[in-house]
Design a protein around this motif. Sequence first.
Motif, mmCIF file in Angstrom:
data_model
loop_
_atom_site.group_PDB
_atom_site.id
_atom_site.type_symbol
_atom_site.label_atom_id
_atom_site.label_comp_id
_atom_site.label_asym_id
_atom_site.label_seq_id
_atom_site.Cartn_x
_atom_site.Cartn_y
_atom_site.Cartn_z
ATOM 1 N N PRO A 192 0.801 -1.231 0.000
ATOM 2 C CA PRO A 192 0.000 0.000 0.000
ATOM 3 C C PRO A 192 0.836 1.285 0.000
ATOM 4 O O PRO A 192 0.278 2.363 -0.164
ATOM 5 N N ALA A 193 2.145 1.184 0.188
ATOM 6 C CA ALA A 193 3.016 2.364 0.242
ATOM 7 C C ALA A 193 4.146 2.181 -0.763
ATOM 8 O O ALA A 193 5.259 1.786 -0.394
ATOM 9 N N PRO A 194 3.910 2.450 -2.056
ATOM 10 C CA PRO A 194 4.923 2.159 -3.087
ATOM 11 C C PRO A 194 6.227 2.924 -2.910
ATOM 12 O O PRO A 194 7.295 2.399 -3.220
ATOM 13 N N TRP A 195 6.160 4.158 -2.407
ATOM 14 C CA TRP A 195 7.396 4.926 -2.230
ATOM 15 C C TRP A 195 8.224 4.356 -1.085
ATOM 16 O O TRP A 195 9.465 4.291 -1.176
ATOM 17 N N VAL A 196 7.575 3.950 -0.017
ATOM 18 C CA VAL A 196 8.293 3.299 1.078
ATOM 19 C C VAL A 196 8.854 1.964 0.613
ATOM 20 O O VAL A 196 9.981 1.580 0.963
ATOM 21 N N GLN A 197 8.074 1.250 -0.200
ATOM 22 C CA GLN A 197 8.546 -0.024 -0.741
ATOM 23 C C GLN A 197 9.795 0.169 -1.591
ATOM 24 O O GLN A 197 10.765 -0.599 -1.480
ATOM 25 N N SER A 254 -5.174 1.199 -0.601
ATOM 26 C CA SER A 254 -4.631 1.149 -1.956
ATOM 27 C C SER A 254 -3.742 2.364 -2.158
ATOM 28 O O SER A 254 -3.976 3.417 -1.570
ATOM 29 N N PRO A 255 -2.700 2.224 -2.986
ATOM 30 C CA PRO A 255 -1.807 3.355 -3.220
ATOM 31 C C PRO A 255 -2.549 4.545 -3.816
ATOM 32 O O PRO A 255 -3.347 4.407 -4.740
ATOM 33 N N THR A 256 -2.289 5.707 -3.270
ATOM 34 C CA THR A 256 -2.887 6.940 -3.766
ATOM 35 C C THR A 256 -1.785 7.917 -4.134
ATOM 36 O O THR A 256 -0.681 7.860 -3.589
ATOM 37 N N GLY A 257 -2.097 8.839 -5.041
ATOM 38 C CA GLY A 257 -1.124 9.834 -5.437
ATOM 39 C C GLY A 257 -0.158 9.300 -6.477
ATOM 40 O O GLY A 257 -0.380 8.259 -7.121
#
Length: 360
Positions: A192-197, A254-257
């Motif tokens: 749910p956190a693509p940038w952190v991933q 879900s990923p947002t932004g």
Amino acid sequence: MLKMPCCRIWLLPFVLICMTWMPSVASPVRLSPAAQISLLTCAPGAETYALFGHSALRVSDPALGLDQVYNYGTFDFQTPHFYWRFLRGDLRYFLSAVPFTTFCRGYAQEGRAVSEQVLALQPEEVQRLYTQLETTLHSPAKYYRYQFFADNCSTRLFALLTSSVNEPLQLDSTQQASPPTYRQLLAPYLAPAPWVQLGMNIGLGLPTDRPTTFRQRLFLPVELQQALAHATRQAQPLVAQQRQIVVPANSSASPTGLTPMGLLLGWVVLSILIWQWLSSPAWLLRMNARVLFTVTGLLGCLLTGLSLGSLHTPVQANYQILWLLPSHLLVGLVRSRAWWRYYAVVAIVCSSSVACLPHN
């Protein structure tokens, strides 16, 4: 000359009162036979530090009106140089205790589910565990240096539980078909956190790609919950009762932004459009190359600093530095030289080689 002794005599009764009162505060009370200890497992949250969930212990005694939650995952945002100490692995975490109602209210407001596993412990085991919690809470031992994989809110509770029971716990390791790596264990929580991933996949080094043992997987709260659910002692289940105490409203994370893949695709599309508009596409290629090498060079400097200066074991021996070289920064900032093309070819070869390595 006579005033100082008089003042000391006047303060003496208060000093004696404090000396006799303080041990009574730090000394744990004697629990009744009805006391229980439960493992609380909290669902992941939206904040970065809450992505992997949380574990805590509940100590309840209806006869004494005691209902406390002990939490090893507490830290202070007001700590000087907070982010630097967090990256270096020098941030102090500590044990704290709050009333059960306060604990549940906070997670209900965040919309995070909380489940409880009442442990089938004997009265002397409950007292021993409670005494250790209270003794640690009122001593400098409550502070510890946080290690994500090896020493966190879940591993501390498991170690405390195993040291407090009379008979060793029997864990069922057959629930896991194949030993996953740390990176594979983290993947579902990071979705749910693509940038952190992206940041963790780049920042975590070779130790993250080693297969884990059953005990090592207990650093995740849900893994600890499942392990205790199948644990036994003398052929009897360790968990006497399991229930959900905080039920959040239905929500799908879900990923947002803007996501990393969206940014990359946007950059490619914009570059193609500008290429069509400009009469000299070579300028666009040079600009994109400078941006690419500057970003990768900065990331390389960060990874090098973490590998050399961080106390976090998972960020050491990071093979991502093979393509995120700090020297890329020179290509991005200085003017083009004769060696630039040769360096770019070597960098592309290194990047392609690392891209072929397994990242799961």
